[in-house]
Design a protein around this motif. Structure first.
Motif, PDB file in Angstrom:
ATOM      1  N   PRO A 178       0.205  -1.478  -0.280  1.00 30.23           N
ATOM      2  CA  PRO A 178       0.273  -0.098   0.210  1.00 30.23           C
ATOM      3  C   PRO A 178       1.318   1.065  -0.117  1.00 30.23           C
ATOM      4  O   PRO A 178       1.987   1.203   0.906  1.00 30.23           O
ATOM      5  CB  PRO A 178      -1.044   0.038   1.076  1.00 30.23           C
ATOM      6  CG  PRO A 178      -0.639  -1.712   1.909  1.00 30.23           C
ATOM      7  CD  PRO A 178       0.703  -2.177   0.861  1.00 30.23           C
ATOM      8  N   THR A 179       0.235   2.217  -0.656  1.00 28.59           N
ATOM      9  CA  THR A 179       1.271   3.568  -0.431  1.00 28.59           C
ATOM     10  C   THR A 179       0.228   4.997   0.454  1.00 28.59           C
ATOM     11  O   THR A 179       0.772   5.534   0.387  1.00 28.59           O
ATOM     12  CB  THR A 179       0.995   4.340  -2.592  1.00 28.59           C
ATOM     13  OG1 THR A 179      -0.398   4.400  -3.013  1.00 28.59           O
ATOM     14  CG2 THR A 179       2.027   2.972  -3.101  1.00 28.59           C
ATOM     15  N   SER A 180      -0.680   3.917   0.709  1.00 31.53           N
ATOM     16  CA  SER A 180      -2.078   5.184   1.377  1.00 31.53           C
ATOM     17  C   SER A 180      -1.211   5.890   2.455  1.00 31.53           C
ATOM     18  O   SER A 180      -1.090   6.959   2.306  1.00 31.53           O
ATOM     19  CB  SER A 180      -2.829   4.939   1.629  1.00 31.53           C
ATOM     20  OG  SER A 180      -2.562   3.505   2.674  1.00 31.53           O
ATOM     21  N   PRO A 181       0.102   5.196   3.140  1.00 30.73           N
ATOM     22  CA  PRO A 181       0.468   5.900   4.253  1.00 30.73           C
ATOM     23  C   PRO A 181       0.825   7.573   3.755  1.00 30.73           C
ATOM     24  O   PRO A 181       1.331   8.324   5.192  1.00 30.73           O
ATOM     25  CB  PRO A 181       1.473   5.101   5.236  1.00 30.73           C
ATOM     26  CG  PRO A 181       0.615   3.640   4.366  1.00 30.73           C
ATOM     27  CD  PRO A 181       0.451   4.350   3.177  1.00 30.73           C
ATOM     28  N   PHE A 182       1.631   7.444   2.596  1.00 29.66           N
ATOM     29  CA  PHE A 182       2.382   8.440   2.558  1.00 29.66           C
ATOM     30  C   PHE A 182       1.225   9.666   1.598  1.00 29.66           C
ATOM     31  O   PHE A 182       2.077   9.188  -0.241  1.00 29.66           O
ATOM     32  CB  PHE A 182       3.727   8.122   1.339  1.00 29.66           C
ATOM     33  CG  PHE A 182       4.390   7.405   2.752  1.00 29.66           C
ATOM     34  CD1 PHE A 182       5.046   7.759   3.206  1.00 29.66           C
ATOM     35  CD2 PHE A 182       4.188   5.911   2.733  1.00 29.66           C
ATOM     36  CE1 PHE A 182       5.597   7.320   4.527  1.00 29.66           C
ATOM     37  CE2 PHE A 182       5.208   5.050   3.625  1.00 29.66           C
ATOM     38  CZ  PHE A 182       5.971   5.942   4.106  1.00 29.66           C
ATOM     39  N   PRO A 183       0.582  10.411   0.990  1.00 31.00           N
ATOM     40  CA  PRO A 183      -0.056  11.113   0.839  1.00 31.00           C
ATOM     41  C   PRO A 183       1.108  12.542  -0.595  1.00 31.00           C
ATOM     42  O   PRO A 183       1.954  12.524   0.936  1.00 31.00           O
ATOM     43  CB  PRO A 183      -0.423  12.515   1.843  1.00 31.00           C
ATOM     44  CG  PRO A 183      -1.210  11.590   3.157  1.00 31.00           C
ATOM     45  CD  PRO A 183       0.373  10.716   3.056  1.00 31.00           C
ATOM     46  N   LEU A 184       1.078  11.884  -1.705  1.00 32.41           N
ATOM     47  CA  LEU A 184       1.327  12.747  -2.215  1.00 32.41           C
ATOM     48  C   LEU A 184       2.105  14.212  -1.880  1.00 32.41           C
ATOM     49  O   LEU A 184       3.449  15.252  -2.337  1.00 32.41           O
ATOM     50  CB  LEU A 184       1.291  12.614  -3.626  1.00 32.41           C
ATOM     51  CG  LEU A 184       3.103  12.774  -5.248  1.00 32.41           C
ATOM     52  CD1 LEU A 184       4.222  12.068  -4.944  1.00 32.41           C
ATOM     53  CD2 LEU A 184       1.949  12.301  -6.135  1.00 32.41           C
ATOM     54  N   TRP A 185       1.564  15.155  -1.394  1.00 31.30           N
ATOM     55  CA  TRP A 185       1.494  16.279  -1.791  1.00 31.30           C
ATOM     56  C   TRP A 185       1.027  17.011   0.071  1.00 31.30           C
ATOM     57  O   TRP A 185       0.716  17.390   0.667  1.00 31.30           O
ATOM     58  CB  TRP A 185       0.559  17.198  -1.984  1.00 31.30           C
ATOM     59  CG  TRP A 185       0.933  17.031  -3.505  1.00 31.30           C
ATOM     60  CD1 TRP A 185       1.222  16.688  -4.948  1.00 31.30           C
ATOM     61  CD2 TRP A 185       2.139  18.064  -4.165  1.00 31.30           C
ATOM     62  NE1 TRP A 185       1.195  16.741  -5.993  1.00 31.30           N
ATOM     63  CE2 TRP A 185       2.363  17.634  -5.389  1.00 31.30           C
ATOM     64  CE3 TRP A 185       3.290  19.142  -3.422  1.00 31.30           C
ATOM     65  CZ2 TRP A 185       3.406  17.722  -6.100  1.00 31.30           C
ATOM     66  CZ3 TRP A 185       4.319  19.365  -4.746  1.00 31.30           C
ATOM     67  CH2 TRP A 185       4.400  18.923  -5.518  1.00 31.30           C
ATOM     68  N   GLU A 186       1.576  15.459   0.772  1.00 34.47           N
ATOM     69  CA  GLU A 186       1.741  16.355   2.105  1.00 34.47           C
ATOM     70  C   GLU A 186       2.916  17.445   2.561  1.00 34.47           C
ATOM     71  O   GLU A 186       4.152  16.532   2.379  1.00 34.47           O
ATOM     72  CB  GLU A 186       1.408  14.453   2.969  1.00 34.47           C
ATOM     73  CG  GLU A 186       1.295  15.468   4.196  1.00 34.47           C
ATOM     74  CD  GLU A 186       0.072  15.334   5.645  1.00 34.47           C
ATOM     75  OE1 GLU A 186       0.136  15.988   6.149  1.00 34.47           O
ATOM     76  OE2 GLU A 186      -0.879  15.459   4.286  1.00 34.47           O
ATOM     77  N   GLN A 187       2.896  17.843   4.240  1.00 35.89           N
ATOM     78  CA  GLN A 187       4.407  18.996   4.179  1.00 35.89           C
ATOM     79  C   GLN A 187       4.358  18.511   5.804  1.00 35.89           C
ATOM     80  O   GLN A 187       3.989  18.360   6.415  1.00 35.89           O
ATOM     81  CB  GLN A 187       3.771  20.733   4.264  1.00 35.89           C
ATOM     82  CG  GLN A 187       5.229  20.796   4.850  1.00 35.89           C
ATOM     83  CD  GLN A 187       4.458  22.302   4.459  1.00 35.89           C
ATOM     84  OE1 GLN A 187       4.248  22.957   3.937  1.00 35.89           O
ATOM     85  NE2 GLN A 187       5.563  23.366   6.296  1.00 35.89           N
TER      86      GLN A 187
END
Length: 152
Positions: free
Chosen positions: A55-64
């Motif tokens: 899963p890739t969901s734990p890492f939002p692509l544009w989270e600061q």
């Protein structure tokens, strides 16, 4: 091919570390800089998760993220990519992966294409970060591959 990609990821780790050190030493507060570096690192983690089919969901692509989180992400991404390359059973990376992008669209690419994407994407955003650092009056670190190769 494996040795070549390993060298490029070692450069990537070196360059990311230099950016991180500059951000920490200068105590950068510019949200655009932090967002771009967060995005760069999230993308590196997401792409490796796609290759591994996890899963890739734990890492939002544009989270600061905060600097301490960026330090952890920098180290995690570097260690995990190098470990993946070392453990890859073939010297070529022509195996196809099937994945969904962040919008849910289905795609397929070779691992070689994904690796090329990760490395060029990271370089692109480090260049943007360098420009923004200059705008803040901060001298950006040299992150060019040749500078890395000269000091090896």
């Amino acid at each position: 091919m494996k040795k070549h990609f390993r060298d490029l990821f070692q450069h990537n780790a070196w360059a990311n570390q230099r950016i991180l050190i500059t951000l920490e030493k200068s105590e950068v507060k510019n949200d655009k800089i932090l967002l771009l570096f967060s995005h760069l690192l999230s993308a590196q983690i997401i792409w490796l998760n796609r290759i591994k089919d996890i899963p890739t969901s734990p890492f939002p692509l544009w989270e600061q993220y905060k600097l301490r989180e960026l330090r952890s992400m920098t180290e995690e991404s570097s260690v995990n990519w190098l470990s993946y390359l070392d453990g890859h059973k073939f010297d070529t990376f022509e195996e196809m992966i099937f994945y969904k992008n962040t919008s849910g669209r289905k795609f397929e690419n070779t691992i070689r294409e994904v690796i090329s994407q990760v490395l060029s994407h990271s370089s692109y955003h480090r260049g943007q970060i360098a420009m923004l650092l200059r705008d803040e009056g901060i001298e950006p670190p040299v992150t060019d591959y040749i500078a890395y190769a000269r000091q090896k």
